[in-house]
Write a protein that holds these residues in place. Structure first.
Motif, short mmCIF file in Angstrom:
data_model
loop_
_atom_site.label_atom_id
_atom_site.label_comp_id
_atom_site.label_asym_id
_atom_site.label_seq_id
_atom_site.Cartn_x
_atom_site.Cartn_y
_atom_site.Cartn_z
N GLN A 126 28.86 19.28 -1.87
CA GLN A 126 29.42 19.13 -3.21
C GLN A 126 28.40 18.54 -4.16
O GLN A 126 27.94 17.41 -3.97
N GLY B 201 29.01 18.00 -7.39
CA GLY B 201 29.71 17.25 -8.43
C GLY B 201 30.43 16.04 -7.85
O GLY B 201 29.93 15.38 -6.94
N ARG B 202 31.61 15.76 -8.39
CA ARG B 202 32.37 14.61 -7.91
C ARG B 202 32.91 14.89 -6.52
O ARG B 202 33.43 15.97 -6.24
N HIS B 203 32.81 13.87 -5.67
CA HIS B 203 33.21 14.03 -4.27
C HIS B 203 34.67 13.62 -4.08
O HIS B 203 34.99 12.75 -3.27
N THR B 204 35.54 14.25 -4.84
CA THR B 204 36.97 14.04 -4.65
C THR B 204 37.45 14.91 -3.48
O THR B 204 36.69 15.74 -2.95
N THR C 186 39.69 17.37 -3.55
CA THR C 186 39.66 18.78 -3.96
C THR C 186 38.23 19.26 -4.16
O THR C 186 37.94 20.45 -3.95
N GLY C 187 37.33 18.35 -4.56
CA GLY C 187 35.93 18.74 -4.69
C GLY C 187 35.32 19.10 -3.35
O GLY C 187 34.51 20.03 -3.25
N THR D 29 36.55 22.55 -2.48
CA THR D 29 35.86 23.56 -3.27
C THR D 29 34.47 23.84 -2.72
O THR D 29 34.06 25.00 -2.57
N ALA D 30 33.72 22.77 -2.39
CA ALA D 30 32.38 22.96 -1.84
C ALA D 30 32.41 23.63 -0.48
O ALA D 30 31.47 24.33 -0.10
#
Length: 371
Positions: free
Chosen positions: A40, A42-45, A47-48, A51-52
């Motif tokens: 990831q 971007g932000r490591h949430t 949902t992130g 997505t990754a």
């Protein structure tokens, strides 16, 4: 879509060593989330991470949230499994284990977030010394290693404890983390380094009041920390032959570290620290810090740079329960403590630790049949 079989073999093998900490379905979710966290940008949430991993729209996000809030796995057991990999693969068999202890604040918003409160924030940008923040405070224990491909020590976190306003103090939690590590490796020498906040964490329970009385370090584990400038030190009491009554527990009051520095004898010593070799002046004195350690002898190591113009007579004062190691080794050991500060910053700024906000209270234990 990311599949476990498509992961690099070395990475998949590393994850497989942690498999016994999970059930089969939970381990698959764990592996996908770890890979997604690494991939990831971007932000490591939560949902992130999905997505990754290429699972957005394939898995429902509730499956990932369920892993953190309801799945049957234990963070303590996972940390000990990671520690086992570190010890077996990266630590020589005859080497002592160096553990760095520190705490950090993960800022949160909202009054109903679990275990939040106002805590001191050492990473605050404010110039106020009492800078505080609202969030979760974690005590961290990390193994410090010297790897051949780095020019500085590296800290790898293996144990964590969440602070609460009504629960044990950070000093008590630090003792529990160290005890857990020592219990896993009873035949290996363990040395702990920490900042001044934990300088008295290895002291006996009778030396304090309140919840801090629960603190304890395992026998044989040493603690090296920065000595507080206002610590009151005493000489070790010497028995008087023929004297009647109970022997004295403490000797003459010697004052604060600055008072010791005024009469101490400093010796030039070469020390390897912070990636360079320095010549510094060192003085070591074995004394009592009765307010923290009662009648247990501790060693004070005063450090002064050759061109220092300090008014206190020293630049840094260390306190250690290690009474046998050479002073230059103690200084180098404490300097390695900085690796945990770097690790915390890298974890927050690069890895995105703390961006996935899904902490829930641990479930209450089931009542026994006799209840």
């Amino acid at each position: 879509m990311l599949q476990f079989e498509t992961l690099p073999p070395s990475f998949a093998t590393l994850l497989q060593t942690l498999g016994p900490c999970f059930t089969a379905p939970t381990f698959r979710t764990f592996a996908v989330l770890v890979a997604g966290m690494i991939a990831q940008p971007g932000r490591h949430t939560v949902t992130g991470m999905l997505t990754a991993a290429g699972l957005a729209g394939v898995w429902h996000h509730a499956k990932a949230h369920w892993f953190f809030s309801r799945a049957r796995w234990c963070a303590d057991a996972l940390g000990m499994a990671v520690l086992a990999v570190i010890v077996e693969q990266l630590l020589p068999a005859d080497a002592a284990m160096l553990i760095a202890v520190d705490d950090t604040l993960f800022r949160r918003s909202g009054r109903k977030v679990y275990a939040t409160g106002w805590w001191h924030d050492g990473a605050a940008t404010s110039k106020r010394r009492d800078a505080t923040g609202w969030g979760n405070r974690w005590v961290i224990a990390a193994v410090v290693l010297w790897l051949p491909f780095t020019d500085r020590p590296v800290a790898l976190p293996v144990a964590f404890a969440l602070c609460t306003k009504t629960g044990p103090t950070p000093q008590v939690l630090a003792g529990r983390l160290v005890t857990r590590i020592a219990a896993a490796y009873p035949h290996r020498q363990i040395d702990v380094v920490a900042d001044a906040w934990y300088a008295s964490a290895a002291g006996p329970a009778g030396a304090t009041v309140g919840k801090t009385r629960q603190r304890a370090f395992p026998p044989g584990v040493t603690l090296t920390s920065r000595l507080r400038a206002n610590a009151c030190l005493n000489a070790i009491a010497q028995p008087i032959p023929g004297a009647r009554g109970r022997p004295r527990r403490i000797g003459t009051r010697l004052g604060k570290p600055a008072d010791l520095a005024a009469t101490a004898t400093f010796t030039p010593t070469t020390v390897r620290r912070y990636g360079r070799t320095d010549t510094i002046h060192i003085a070591q004195i074995t004394r009592l810090w009765y307010g923290a350690y009662r009648s247990q002898a501790i060693r004070v190591i005063l450090i002064r740079d050759p061109d220092s113009k300090t008014s206190t007579g020293y630049d840094l004062a260390l306190v250690t329960t290690d009474l046998t190691s050479h002073p230059e080794h103690i200084v180098a050991r404490y300097a390695a403590r900085w690796s945990i500060e770097v690790m915390i910053e890298d974890a927050k700024q690069t890895t995105g630790v703390g961006q996935a906000r899904n902490r829930t209270p641990p479930p209450s234990p089931a009542p026994s049949p006799s209840d």
